[in-house]
Design a protein around this motif. Sequence first.
Motif, PDB file in Angstrom:
ATOM      1  N   ASP A 112       0.867  -1.182   0.000  1.00 60.58           N
ATOM      2  CA  ASP A 112       0.000   0.000   0.000  1.00 60.58           C
ATOM      3  C   ASP A 112       0.900   1.227   0.000  1.00 60.58           C
ATOM      4  O   ASP A 112       1.524   1.555   1.005  1.00 60.58           O
ATOM      5  N   GLU A 113       0.991   1.881  -1.140  1.00 60.02           N
ATOM      6  CA  GLU A 113       1.878   3.034  -1.269  1.00 60.02           C
ATOM      7  C   GLU A 113       1.373   4.237  -0.487  1.00 60.02           C
ATOM      8  O   GLU A 113       2.165   5.060  -0.037  1.00 60.02           O
ATOM      9  N   TYR A 114       0.071   4.324  -0.304  1.00 63.38           N
ATOM     10  CA  TYR A 114      -0.503   5.454   0.423  1.00 63.38           C
ATOM     11  C   TYR A 114      -0.075   5.447   1.892  1.00 63.38           C
ATOM     12  O   TYR A 114       0.276   6.477   2.456  1.00 63.38           O
ATOM     13  N   ALA A 116       2.376   3.299   2.980  1.00 67.51           N
ATOM     14  CA  ALA A 116       3.727   2.712   2.996  1.00 67.51           C
ATOM     15  C   ALA A 116       3.757   1.467   3.874  1.00 67.51           C
ATOM     16  O   ALA A 116       4.540   1.346   4.806  1.00 67.51           O
TER      17      ALA A 116
END
Length: 142
Positions: A112-114, A116
């Motif tokens: 999940d890049e949002y 991290a």
Amino acid sequence: MEDVNHKYDDIIGLPHHVSEKRRQMTMLERAGQFSAFEALTGLDERMDETARLTDSRLEPDDERSARIDTCLQYLADNAADKPEVRVVYYAADQYKSGGAYLTCAGQFKRIDEYTASLVLTDGSVIPIHDIWDISVKGPVIT
């Protein structure tokens, strides 16, 4: 000089009253009346909490950071295969300074890049900056 109070001399020798309407309480029942009173309520729990040890957060060196990044890149590239992963990560303690290193194992789902975070198929979410060690078994063949 003897200071003796004779205030109760007239009743001191009388037999103990026993009710004819109510049965006499057992010693356990009598003690039970006072068991709810604890002058230091919660003291045991507080002492246990104070005695509980926590770990300090370790800072990974460049080699460890590079190994973690390599594993994360492999996972991102092979997410469709849902590889088996084992992660050792730091979890801060909610009640005192420090924390603990925990181990989580399962199948990789996504990064999940949002937030991290590393997300596993069982719903576990591990912040990437808390990862201390990560190992990948490889793609799972179904």
